[in-house]
Scaffold this motif. Sequence first.
Motif, PDB file in Angstrom:
ATOM      1  N   ALA A 122       0.819  -1.208   0.000  1.00 26.10           N
ATOM      2  CA  ALA A 122       0.000   0.000   0.000  1.00 26.10           C
ATOM      3  C   ALA A 122       0.856   1.262   0.000  1.00 26.10           C
ATOM      4  N   PHE A 123       1.914   1.282   0.803  1.00 24.65           N
ATOM      5  CA  PHE A 123       2.728   2.496   0.873  1.00 24.65           C
ATOM      6  C   PHE A 123       3.706   2.611  -0.291  1.00 24.65           C
ATOM      7  N   LEU A 124       4.048   1.509  -0.896  1.00 22.54           N
ATOM      8  CA  LEU A 124       4.792   1.588  -2.156  1.00 22.54           C
ATOM      9  C   LEU A 124       3.910   2.224  -3.223  1.00 22.54           C
ATOM     10  N   TRP A 125       2.634   1.875  -3.225  1.00 16.77           N
ATOM     11  CA  TRP A 125       1.686   2.474  -4.174  1.00 16.77           C
ATOM     12  C   TRP A 125       1.580   3.975  -3.930  1.00 16.77           C
ATOM     13  N   LEU A 126       1.407   4.380  -2.684  1.00 15.95           N
ATOM     14  CA  LEU A 126       1.270   5.799  -2.358  1.00 15.95           C
ATOM     15  C   LEU A 126       2.511   6.584  -2.769  1.00 15.95           C
ATOM     16  N   ASP A 127       3.669   5.988  -2.583  1.00 18.70           N
ATOM     17  CA  ASP A 127       4.914   6.654  -2.962  1.00 18.70           C
ATOM     18  C   ASP A 127       4.976   6.934  -4.456  1.00 18.70           C
ATOM     19  N   GLN A 128       4.342   6.101  -5.248  1.00 18.84           N
ATOM     20  CA  GLN A 128       4.463   6.172  -6.700  1.00 18.84           C
ATOM     21  C   GLN A 128       3.298   6.880  -7.390  1.00 18.84           C
ATOM     22  N   HIS A 129       2.275   7.282  -6.635  1.00 23.23           N
ATOM     23  CA  HIS A 129       1.086   7.883  -7.241  1.00 23.23           C
ATOM     24  C   HIS A 129       0.731   9.208  -6.579  1.00 23.23           C
ATOM     25  N   ASP A 130       0.065  10.064  -7.334  1.00 28.44           N
ATOM     26  CA  ASP A 130      -0.308  11.385  -6.829  1.00 28.44           C
ATOM     27  C   ASP A 130      -1.796  11.530  -6.539  1.00 28.44           C
ATOM     28  N   ASN A 131      -2.580  10.536  -6.868  1.00 26.52           N
ATOM     29  CA  ASN A 131      -4.013  10.578  -6.563  1.00 26.52           C
ATOM     30  C   ASN A 131      -4.214  10.073  -5.137  1.00 26.52           C
ATOM     31  N   LEU A 132      -4.039  10.979  -4.177  1.00 33.67           N
ATOM     32  CA  LEU A 132      -3.862  10.536  -2.791  1.00 33.67           C
ATOM     33  C   LEU A 132      -4.888  11.045  -1.788  1.00 33.67           C
ATOM     34  N   SER A 133      -5.791  11.937  -2.184  1.00 32.25           N
ATOM     35  CA  SER A 133      -6.661  12.583  -1.197  1.00 32.25           C
ATOM     36  C   SER A 133      -7.600  11.607  -0.495  1.00 32.25           C
ATOM     37  N   ASN A 134      -7.918  10.479  -1.132  1.00 33.59           N
ATOM     38  CA  ASN A 134      -8.805   9.494  -0.506  1.00 33.59           C
ATOM     39  C   ASN A 134      -8.080   8.191  -0.159  1.00 33.59           C
ATOM     40  N   PHE A 135      -6.764   8.205  -0.277  1.00 26.27           N
ATOM     41  CA  PHE A 135      -5.985   6.997  -0.023  1.00 26.27           C
ATOM     42  C   PHE A 135      -6.236   6.451   1.372  1.00 26.27           C
ATOM     43  N   HIS A 136      -6.248   7.337   2.372  1.00 26.70           N
ATOM     44  CA  HIS A 136      -6.380   6.892   3.759  1.00 26.70           C
ATOM     45  C   HIS A 136      -7.711   6.180   4.015  1.00 26.70           C
ATOM     46  N   LEU A 137      -8.755   6.585   3.318  1.00 25.50           N
ATOM     47  CA  LEU A 137     -10.065   5.961   3.507  1.00 25.50           C
ATOM     48  C   LEU A 137     -10.057   4.515   3.028  1.00 25.50           C
ATOM     49  N   LEU A 138      -9.516   4.306   1.838  1.00 28.41           N
ATOM     50  CA  LEU A 138      -9.462   2.946   1.298  1.00 28.41           C
ATOM     51  C   LEU A 138      -8.452   2.103   2.067  1.00 28.41           C
ATOM     52  N   PHE A 139      -7.350   2.722   2.481  1.00 26.85           N
ATOM     53  CA  PHE A 139      -6.347   1.987   3.259  1.00 26.85           C
ATOM     54  C   PHE A 139      -6.961   1.432   4.542  1.00 26.85           C
ATOM     55  N   LEU A 140      -7.715   2.267   5.264  1.00 19.62           N
ATOM     56  CA  LEU A 140      -8.312   1.830   6.524  1.00 19.62           C
ATOM     57  C   LEU A 140      -9.364   0.750   6.293  1.00 19.62           C
ATOM     58  N   LYS A 142      -9.542  -1.418   3.810  1.00 17.61           N
ATOM     59  CA  LYS A 142      -8.871  -2.674   3.467  1.00 17.61           C
ATOM     60  C   LYS A 142      -8.112  -3.241   4.672  1.00 17.61           C
ATOM     61  N   LEU A 143      -7.576  -2.381   5.515  1.00 12.98           N
ATOM     62  CA  LEU A 143      -6.864  -2.833   6.716  1.00 12.98           C
ATOM     63  C   LEU A 143      -7.787  -3.638   7.617  1.00 12.98           C
ATOM     64  N   SER A 144      -9.057  -3.263   7.670  1.00 10.17           N
ATOM     65  CA  SER A 144     -10.000  -3.970   8.538  1.00 10.17           C
ATOM     66  C   SER A 144     -10.127  -5.448   8.169  1.00 10.17           C
ATOM     67  N   ARG A 145      -9.878  -5.785   6.914  1.00 12.18           N
ATOM     68  CA  ARG A 145      -9.921  -7.190   6.499  1.00 12.18           C
ATOM     69  C   ARG A 145      -8.874  -8.008   7.254  1.00 12.18           C
ATOM     70  N   TYR A 146      -7.669  -7.454   7.367  1.00 15.71           N
ATOM     71  CA  TYR A 146      -6.565  -8.184   7.995  1.00 15.71           C
ATOM     72  C   TYR A 146      -6.655  -8.179   9.512  1.00 15.71           C
ATOM     73  N   LEU A 147      -7.472  -7.256  10.045  1.00 17.99           N
ATOM     74  CA  LEU A 147      -7.647  -7.182  11.497  1.00 17.99           C
ATOM     75  C   LEU A 147      -8.885  -7.942  11.960  1.00 17.99           C
ATOM     76  N   GLY A 148      -9.644  -8.468  10.991  1.00 19.44           N
ATOM     77  CA  GLY A 148     -10.736  -9.359  11.355  1.00 19.44           C
ATOM     78  C   GLY A 148     -12.133  -8.786  11.397  1.00 19.44           C
ATOM     79  N   PHE A 149     -12.337  -7.544  10.901  1.00 16.31           N
ATOM     80  CA  PHE A 149     -13.699  -6.994  10.951  1.00 16.31           C
ATOM     81  C   PHE A 149     -14.075  -6.280   9.647  1.00 16.31           C
ATOM     82  N   TYR A 150     -13.627  -6.835   8.533  1.00 18.77           N
ATOM     83  CA  TYR A 150     -14.002  -6.299   7.222  1.00 18.77           C
ATOM     84  C   TYR A 150     -15.515  -6.457   7.038  1.00 18.77           C
ATOM     85  N   PRO A 151     -16.185  -5.458   6.456  1.00 20.14           N
ATOM     86  CA  PRO A 151     -17.640  -5.534   6.289  1.00 20.14           C
ATOM     87  C   PRO A 151     -18.091  -6.792   5.536  1.00 20.14           C
ATOM     88  N   ASP A 152     -19.125  -7.403   6.060  1.00 21.57           N
ATOM     89  CA  ASP A 152     -19.771  -8.539   5.401  1.00 21.57           C
ATOM     90  C   ASP A 152     -20.634  -7.982   4.268  1.00 21.57           C
TER      91      ASP A 152
END
Length: 239
Positions: A122-140, A142-152
């Motif tokens: 994810a952060f390699l992607w951010l380093d290489q791209h400039d379309n970033l204003s909503n990056f944090h929303l999608l990052f969080l 998607k992060l919920s999937r790995y932490l066990g509470f991704y939306p059903d």
Amino acid sequence: MVISTKAIVISKIKYGDSDLIVKCYTQELGMVSYMLKGVLKSKKGKVKTAYFQLLSQLDIETIHRANRSFQSIKDLRMNHMYVSLHTNVLKSTIVMFLAEVLSSCLIEEEKNRTLYNYIETAFLWLDQHDNLSNFHLLFLLKLSRYLGFYPDTTNIDFDFFNLIEGKFEDSETGLYTISGQNLVLLKRLLGINFDELNTIKLNSKQRQSFLKIMLLYFDLHLSGFKEPKSLQLFYQVFN
């Protein structure tokens, strides 16, 4: 025991006049805290303070001793040299904010290579791209999937989303239910990857509203989760 592992810098704190405590999320050991003695004053040796910018990606050789609060680093090198992540003001603000979120989320000392790979990519992607204003929303999200509470998404066509249950419902069931504009945005983000972020157009008010929802979602599902201290600065930069 000497272990070689990839590591991502999550936080750093000055300790005394010359020492540094660095918390890293590692590929092989999970979250580990390292005590770097004398690194702030020493001009010799391979361990330099410049390596420990937030979310820097390292290859480290560590002398790991079980049940110790702080481990030591024997050797290290940069695994990836970022091009813009620490020099672009907007990106560095995202880095500061998300590193604080990760520090609050990643508390277990056990390896999770899938989670590590997600953060790394994810952060390699951010380093290489400039379309970033909503990056944090999608990052969080998607992060919920790995932490066990991704939306059903079983009933994704329903008109409400229950933050406590983590699922879509056909009626409003309580205080922690979202609908309307935030629900529409949630559904859109669930269906895209980072390369499609340019399809999401939001103003600052919409972005802040959804970020508050995401932070509440994390708070409801993670014991000990804390609202990032950098949140207000983040709002100012992305206003």
